[in-house]
Design a protein around this motif. Structure first.
Motif, mmCIF file in Angstrom:
data_model
loop_
_atom_site.group_PDB
_atom_site.id
_atom_site.type_symbol
_atom_site.label_atom_id
_atom_site.label_comp_id
_atom_site.label_asym_id
_atom_site.label_seq_id
_atom_site.Cartn_x
_atom_site.Cartn_y
_atom_site.Cartn_z
ATOM 1 N N ILE A 8 -9.072 -56.874 34.779
ATOM 2 C CA ILE A 8 -8.910 -55.431 34.567
ATOM 3 C C ILE A 8 -7.623 -54.988 35.255
ATOM 4 N N ASP A 9 -6.630 -54.604 34.450
ATOM 5 C CA ASP A 9 -5.346 -54.122 34.972
ATOM 6 C C ASP A 9 -4.715 -53.250 33.899
ATOM 7 N N ASP A 10 -4.150 -52.123 34.292
ATOM 8 C CA ASP A 10 -3.560 -51.242 33.283
ATOM 9 C C ASP A 10 -2.153 -51.681 32.872
ATOM 10 N N ASP A 11 -1.650 -52.739 33.484
ATOM 11 C CA ASP A 11 -0.334 -53.278 33.131
ATOM 12 C C ASP A 11 -0.509 -54.412 32.129
ATOM 13 N N CYS A 12 -0.081 -54.188 30.890
ATOM 14 C CA CYS A 12 -0.258 -55.175 29.828
ATOM 15 C C CYS A 12 0.423 -56.496 30.174
ATOM 16 N N LEU A 56 -6.007 -48.105 39.464
ATOM 17 C CA LEU A 56 -6.312 -48.002 38.037
ATOM 18 C C LEU A 56 -6.462 -46.526 37.656
ATOM 19 N N PRO A 57 -6.182 -46.208 36.405
ATOM 20 C CA PRO A 57 -6.454 -44.840 35.954
ATOM 21 C C PRO A 57 -7.961 -44.584 35.960
ATOM 22 N N GLY A 58 -8.345 -43.377 36.309
ATOM 23 C CA GLY A 58 -9.776 -43.076 36.384
ATOM 24 C C GLY A 58 -10.344 -43.633 37.676
#
Length: 202
Positions: A8-12, A56-58
């Motif tokens: 889980i990471d918001d960086d693709c 992370l967002p959220g």
């Protein structure tokens, strides 16, 4: 060791790099941009481990760790962050995280942490299966067998159990023998340990 790694990471870019790393050593990899995506995919009760970014967002990673713990989800977590500090690391480790890796991290450090997490998951799931098996066996006991078992857990002798339950000593021996057979215990000590699991001794 084969296993599933949930990233889980918001960086693709980081997600793709970790996927390549983990697949190179034979792991299954599932990627998510947020904790919501992970939960929506129904992976929380899956086997494997979680490689989780702190920022992370959220819901952030540490709060998500607590959320999973409150929901009795035992999937081991390896944290990674580009903004780590000592209090953050201590909080994550105290709550059961396997490791807390600062970005950029060495690939071998990540592989070592994931291997440890997957080993912990395997051991925990084996223990859970064993507990379920013991519970199923316990539930197969008759009420009288459970009563005898409870008295054994208190350390009473057959004669004392017979007096307490108003039955003969030979009947106590029969019920105790039946209970030991159904529970598949190898000896009296193991039987008493299981008995105390269901009938804690104060």
């Amino acid at each position: 060791m084969n296993g599933a790694v949930h990233v889980i990471d918001d960086d693709c870019g980081i997600r793709d790099a970790l996927e390549s790393l983990f697949r190179s050593v034979g792991y299954e990899v599932y990627k998510f941009a947020s904790t919501h995506e992970f939960l929506d995919a129904g992976k929380a009760l899956s086997s494997g481990c979680l490689v989780l970014d702190v920022r992370l967002p959220g819901m952030n990673g540490l709060d998500f760790q607590k959320y999973l713990s409150d929901a009795a989800v035992t999937m081991p977590i390896v944290f990674m962050t580009g903004h780590g500090d000592i209090p953050m690391t201590v909080r994550g480790i105290k709550a059961g995280a396997i490791d807390f890796l600062p970005k950029p991290f060495r690939e071998q450090d990540m592989l070592d942490a994931v291997a440890a997490a997957l080993e912990k998951d395997l051991v925990e799931r084996q223990a859970q299966r064993h507990r379920r098996q013991v519970l199923d066996r316990y539930e197969s006991l008759s009420m009288r067998e459970r009563e005898v078992m409870a008295q054994v857990a208190r350390g009473l002798l057959n004669k004392q159990i017979a007096h307490a339950l108003g039955i003969s000593e030979i009947t106590v021996k029969i019920h105790r023998g039946n209970a030991m057979r159904k529970l598949e215990t190898r000896n009296l000590a193991e039987f008493i340990r299981i008995a105390q699991t269901f009938q804690p001794v104060s």
